[in-house]
Write an enzyme that holds these catalytic residues in place. Structure first.
Site, PDB file in Angstrom:
ATOM      1  N   ASP A 178       0.907  -1.145   0.000  1.00  0.00           N
ATOM      2  CA  ASP A 178       0.000   0.000   0.000  1.00  0.00           C
ATOM      3  C   ASP A 178       0.945   1.193   0.000  1.00  0.00           C
ATOM      4  OD1 ASP A 178      -1.508   2.265   0.742  1.00  0.00           O
ATOM      5  OD2 ASP A 178      -3.076   0.957   1.506  1.00  0.00           O
ATOM      6  N   HIS A 179       1.076   1.846  -1.145  1.00  0.00           N
ATOM      7  CA  HIS A 179       2.166   2.822  -1.258  1.00  0.00           C
ATOM      8  C   HIS A 179       1.978   4.018  -0.309  1.00  0.00           C
ATOM      9  CE1 HIS A 179      -0.565   4.692  -4.180  1.00  0.00           C
ATOM     10  NE2 HIS A 179       0.051   5.813  -3.889  1.00  0.00           N
ATOM     11  N   HIS A 241      -5.944   2.677   1.333  1.00  0.00           N
ATOM     12  CA  HIS A 241      -5.124   3.825   1.728  1.00  0.00           C
ATOM     13  C   HIS A 241      -5.689   4.552   2.964  1.00  0.00           C
ATOM     14  CE1 HIS A 241      -3.196   2.983  -1.941  1.00  0.00           C
ATOM     15  NE2 HIS A 241      -4.020   3.621  -2.729  1.00  0.00           N
TER      16      HIS A 241
END
Ligand code: NAD
Length: 485
Positions: A178-179, A241
């Protein structure tokens, strides 16, 4: 301030989907930046693997193009790009067939080094790749697999993906990206909370009135319409996110900064989330303007009910947060591209300055974009004679200003996360049970939208979202913070 770069051990990184959009825009430029920073090292090898027929030379041209387009800002010596390209190779490979696997095995050889497989392909291929890595004997104890979002589209599909991966890899080998967790400010949220004495004693429902998390985009779905229309804001942003931001904001202090302790605490937050009442969630779809197409036009489906905006009120049922709501919102084509977490503290219990002094509140804002930084709003006396007038001013810590120009050169989230994979640090990756728990909370909200007559509310391009989303807070006597750059 000079940052310390510790080179990682030599590694082989196979990028399945190495010719795709994500590889071109993010993964390959991120590797180049780490190479130029001296972290990737001269012994590392990167092997692109995808369906397209090409040889090493053609792939290096592709990588050169990607870096020219998306990594041109990288600080490096002129000869570094060619040296980096010398460490890149390519194998034509079919994730669902036999082609290319023997060639990949020959490329990898039996070198005793870290081996990472990046699944930069659609989730429909994860099981095929995992199985073939095992049947071709490519995995060893030092093997890691990196999987991209979306990790499923509901609880059932996430469970099935987890089960497919678990057949071939141990959980300690699986890195679900999950950047958002790779963003510097997001990690700073933990540093702020647990590295200072100042905040944690106040970080609870006794002192915090509410928390707002906003991830606003100004662009529309653009060329991602096909994918997006099947996902929507809830699956694309909220389940992953925003959920991660919520977890890091709300979690108890982990005993240590390590993958088990941090992820255990995040999981407890997700499990403590109460069900979202139908009246506590608003979904929207953007309308067009004279010059810009609306959502329906962009995805080419007049009857689509997919949401491009969602706002909701979440409650965490535990001692720390009972009574403090978390308002979450995300959407496209909003007023600005701006993301932040705002911790809004309660009013002082009694004002010694009288009613004329107005209402003043401390707000701690963690800005993810633009200008990553942290701002604390404090109340002071307005300078000058004329009595005690109060004014709110920001104590602003924009990283680039506070820590010098080098700190403004914040590594992209992918740079950090890929190096964490090589280092074997899973702290900033989602664990399987976390992802499943997040879907378990999200599924009923999405299922309720399938009911006949449940339509998304239209909202104007460039606005703050549908009016109903504003009302969601107004009826609690609160208001959303302005979305601004
Ligand atoms: P893409 O369609 O641009 O690229 C897909 C890649 O997979 C290509 O290299 C293609 O050759 C390869 N591929 C497809 N079928 C194959 C097969 N049978 N065998 C071998 N290779 C095969 O997709 P993308 O945008 O790069 O996305 C890749 C993954 O990353 C997806 O899961 C996507 O959801 C995720 N992701 C993408 C972005 C983005 O910005 N593009 C952002 C977040 C997550």
């Amino acid at each position: 301030m000079v940052s310390r770069v510790i080179p990682v051990q030599p590694f082989d990184l196979v990028v399945f989907g190495g010719t795709g959009d994500l590889a071109r825009r993010k993964i390959l430029p991120a590797l180049f930046r780490r190479y130029c920073a001296g972290q990737m090292g001269d012994a590392a090898r990167v092997i692109g693997a995808a369906r397209a027929e090409m040889d090493d030379t053609a792939y290096r041209d592709f990588v050169r193009g990607a870096i020219t387009e998306f990594g041109a800002d990288t600080a490096c010596a002129p000869d570094q790009l060619e040296a980096f390209l010398g460490q890149i190779g390519y194998v034509t490979l079919d994730a669902q067939g036999a082609q290319g696997w023997d060639a990949l095995k020959a490329r990898l050889g039996d070198a005793d080094r870290i081996r990472a497989f990046y699944f930069s392909v659609g989730p429909g291929l994860f099981a095929d790749l995992a199985a073939r890595i095992e049947t071709h004997g490519l995995a060893g104890p030092d093997t890691r697999v990196v999987v991209e979002k979306p990790f499923g589209r509901d609880l059932a599909s996430a469970r099935s993906l987890n089960a497919d991966l678990a057949k071939h890899f141990d959980e300690t080998q699986i890195y679900r990206i999950d950047h958002y967790l790779g963003k510097e400010t997001v990690q700073n949220l933990m540093a702020i909370r647990f590295g200072n004495m100042l905040f944690e004693p106040l970080w609870n429902s006794q002192y915090v009135d509410h928390i707002q998390i906003t991830v606003a985009e100004s662009g529309g779905v653009g060329s991602r319409g096909d994918y997006y229309d099947k996902a929507g804001a809830m699956r694309d942003m909220m389940q992953n996110h925003i959920m991660q931001l919520l977890c890091l904001t709300a979690m108890e202090p982990p005993a240590k900064y390590d993958p088990h302790a941090v992820r255990d605490e995040k999981l407890k937050v997700i499990r403590a989330l109460g069900p979202v009442e139908p009246g506590d969630v608003v979904r929207g779809q953007y309308e067009g303007t004279d010059s810009l197409p609306g959502y329906l036009e962009e995805v080419g489906d007049d009857s689509s009910r997919t949401e491009s905006f969602v706002a909701l009120k979440a409650r965490i049922g535990n001692w720390r947060w009972a009574g403090t709501p978390f308002y979450l919102r995300t959407g496209k084509r909003l007023r600005a591209r701006a993301s932040e977490i705002a911790v809004v503290f309660k009013d002082a219990p009694h004002s010694i300055f009288g009613a004329d002094a107005g209402r003043h509140r401390n707000i701690l804002t963690i800005r993810l974009q633009p200008n990553e930084g942290i701002e604390m709003g404090v109340t002071i006396k307005e300078p000058g004679p004329g009595g005690m007038r109060l004014v709110d001013v920001p104590l602003d810590m924009t990283f680039s200003e506070a820590l010098g120009p080098e700190a403004g050169d914040i590594p992209d989230a992918y740079e950090r996360l890929i190096m964490d994979v090589i280092r074997g640090d899973q702290t900033l990756f989602m664990r399987g049970d976390e992802v499943e728990a997040a879907w378990e909370w999200t599924d009923p909200i999405i299922e309720a939208w399938d009911a006949p007559g449940a339509e998304p509310c239209p909202y104007a391009t460039g606005s703050s979202g549908p009016d109903d989303a504003l009302a969601l807070m107004h009826r609690d006597g609160r208001r959303w913070r302005e979305i601004r750059i």
